[in-house]
Each structure stands twice: as structure tokens, then as C-alpha cells.
Design a protein around this motif. Structure first.
Motif, PDB file in Angstrom:
ATOM      1  N   UNK A  54       0.734  -0.591   0.128  1.00  0.00           N
ATOM      2  CA  UNK A  54       0.319   0.300  -0.013  1.00  0.00           C
ATOM      3  C   UNK A  54       0.807   1.472  -0.443  1.00  0.00           C
ATOM      4  N   UNK A  55       0.554   2.342  -0.869  1.00  0.00           N
ATOM      5  CA  UNK A  55       1.147   3.336  -0.649  1.00  0.00           C
ATOM      6  C   UNK A  55       1.012   4.262   0.891  1.00  0.00           C
ATOM      7  N   UNK A  56       2.182   4.995   1.482  1.00  0.00           N
ATOM      8  CA  UNK A  56       2.269   4.847   2.425  1.00  0.00           C
ATOM      9  C   UNK A  56       0.957   5.746   3.066  1.00  0.00           C
ATOM     10  N   UNK A  58      -1.595   7.664   4.430  1.00  0.00           N
ATOM     11  CA  UNK A  58      -2.838   7.403   5.000  1.00  0.00           C
ATOM     12  C   UNK A  58      -4.165   6.919   5.220  1.00  0.00           C
ATOM     13  N   UNK A  59      -4.434   7.478   3.529  1.00  0.00           N
ATOM     14  CA  UNK A  59      -5.972   7.425   2.932  1.00  0.00           C
ATOM     15  C   UNK A  59      -5.657   5.539   3.085  1.00  0.00           C
ATOM     16  N   UNK A  60      -4.602   5.283   1.903  1.00  0.00           N
ATOM     17  CA  UNK A  60      -3.948   3.859   1.119  1.00  0.00           C
ATOM     18  C   UNK A  60      -3.818   3.334   2.113  1.00  0.00           C
ATOM     19  N   UNK A  61      -3.407   3.290   3.371  1.00  0.00           N
ATOM     20  CA  UNK A  61      -2.476   2.955   4.331  1.00  0.00           C
ATOM     21  C   UNK A  61      -3.917   2.297   4.911  1.00  0.00           C
ATOM     22  N   UNK A 149      -2.614  -1.491  -2.980  1.00  0.00           N
ATOM     23  CA  UNK A 149      -3.572  -0.321  -2.849  1.00  0.00           C
ATOM     24  C   UNK A 149      -2.723   1.339  -3.292  1.00  0.00           C
ATOM     25  N   UNK A 150      -3.678   1.732  -3.454  1.00  0.00           N
ATOM     26  CA  UNK A 150      -2.979   3.008  -3.994  1.00  0.00           C
ATOM     27  C   UNK A 150      -3.896   4.075  -4.003  1.00  0.00           C
ATOM     28  N   UNK A 151      -3.711   5.106  -5.562  1.00  0.00           N
ATOM     29  CA  UNK A 151      -4.496   6.439  -5.433  1.00  0.00           C
ATOM     30  C   UNK A 151      -4.906   6.270  -6.898  1.00  0.00           C
TER      31      UNK A 151
END
Length: 211
Positions: A54-56, A58-61, A149-151
Motif C-alpha cells: 500500500x502507498x504510505x 494515510x488514506x491508502x495505508x 492499494x493505491x490512488x
């Protein structure tokens, strides 16, 4: 060996609901976003997931943590898969960005791949960052099924990379919050299996991104 990658957009944030540009500003999930993340985890529970990244931001993490609890795999942070840096646009709504920076917004909306805002990042630079990491993860997990998990902006360039479409092409696919997207790779050949799945989300999901 076929490698399958499930790409999940993070759950909803208040800024998504406001159509406010987040970029790399670290905004957390709202209550709806957390429910979406948990629903994605339940949907993937039986998918045979062997690794989770996951991107680090907050929303992805937080989305990755919710999925990890469901599938029994600890998420690993990947800063290389953060959202695009939107520079002077970050924190503004799309309408505010268009009003304050009409020339820049026209370049952004027109998908000028060299346009880098001010203190931001061009599509070309982001494309190299994102696809380089994606190929690395695929090679690391040959023959496995993994979740990343990304954006929204990251999914935008990955879809074009996998389908071989130019960055400048108008978007013809959905990028909903907590949407599930399966791609696969074998011998360097990439395929979209499914895209923009939201059957796991009882209330649907936002896709507030411009085309």
C-alpha cells in the motif's frame, strides 16, 4: 508464470466528497471510506492473496490495513506508489484550481503529459515512477496473487500502461473509491482482467476525478 495483481483504490475521504485535490497531502479516510475498505477486504478474503502493498499515505495505508486484517497478510509500504504531486493545485477543489490557474488547469485537464504544475510532477515523471515499481512487484511475485492499494491518479496511469494507451488519451474507464481492479502479467505481457468492480460496495462509490 501468471502473476495477478489486484489494484484497489483507497476508500473515500472528505476531500474526495468535496472534489478537493489531495495529491500528496496526507488525508485520512472518512467513515464511509473505512466501511468501503473493510468491504474490499471481505471481498478479497478467498482470493488467495500472498502479499499486500500500500502507498504510505494515510488514506491508502488505512485501506491496506483493513484489507490485510481480512486476508491475513500484513501490508508493506510502497512510497513509490503515492498519488501524483499536484503542486499548487493541492488543497484546492477542481473548480478553485480552474478559477485560480486557468492556463495550468487547461493543461491538466487536456492531459498535457509534460505539464508539472508548480512544485508538482508531470504525467511522464509519475508514469516512470509508478510503472517501474509495478514491474518490480510483478517480478518479485511470479505466479502469485497480490494486492496493491493505491490512488486514483496512480490507477489512471497503470490502466494506460497495461492497455498500451497514450497518457494523453481521455479516460474511458472508472476509478471508484475502493474499486477492485485485477491485472495480470506473464512474460512481460500485461492484461486487464476486470476493472472498476464495486459489487462489494453496498452504497456504490465516488469517481470524482476529471476525465
Amino acid at each position: 508464470m501468471l502473476t495477478r495483481i489486484c489494484l484497489v483504490r483507497h476508500g473515500e475521504t472528505e476531500w474526495n466528497a468535496e472534489r478537493r485535490i489531495q495529491g500528496q497531502i496526507d488525508i485520512g479516510l472518512n467513515a464511509a471510506g473505512l466501511r468501503q475498505a473493510e468491504a474490499a477486504g471481505r471481498w478479497l478474503k478467498a482470493a488467495g492473496i500472498s502479499a499486500l502493498y500500500a502507498s504510505d499515505l494515510k488514506r491508502a495505508w488505512a485501506t491496506g490495513q483493513a484489507i490485510g486484517q481480512a486476508v491475513g497478510v500484513q501490508p508493506v509500504p510502497v512510497p513509490e506508489l503515492r498519488e501524483r504531486r499536484y503542486g499548487i493545485f493541492e488543497g484546492l477543489t477542481y473548480a478553485e484550481a480552474e478559477s485560480r490557474y486557468p492556463e495550468g488547469y487547461a493543461a491538466f485537464e487536456g492531459r498535457n503529459a509534460d505539464y508539472a504544475f508548480e512544485h508538482g510532477e508531470s504525467l511522464k515523471v509519475m508514469y516512470e515512477r509508478v510503472t517501474g515499481k509495478l514491474k518490480e512487484l510483478a517480478q518479485r511475485h511470479l505466479g502469485e496473487s497480490i494486492v496493491v492499494v493505491v490512488h486514483g491518479g496512480v490507477l489512471d496511469v497503470i490502466n494506460r500502461f497495461v492497455r498500451g494507451n497514450p497518457l494523453e488519451m481521455p479516460r474511458d474507464f472508472l476509478i471508484p473509491n475502493a474499486g477492485i481492479n485485477w491485472i495480470s502479467a506473464v512474460d512481460g505481457r500485461w492484461t486487464v482482467e476486470t476493472w472498476g468492480e464495486t459489487a462489494h460496495l453496498a452504497d456504490g462509490a465516488l469517481d470524482e476525478l476529471p476525465s
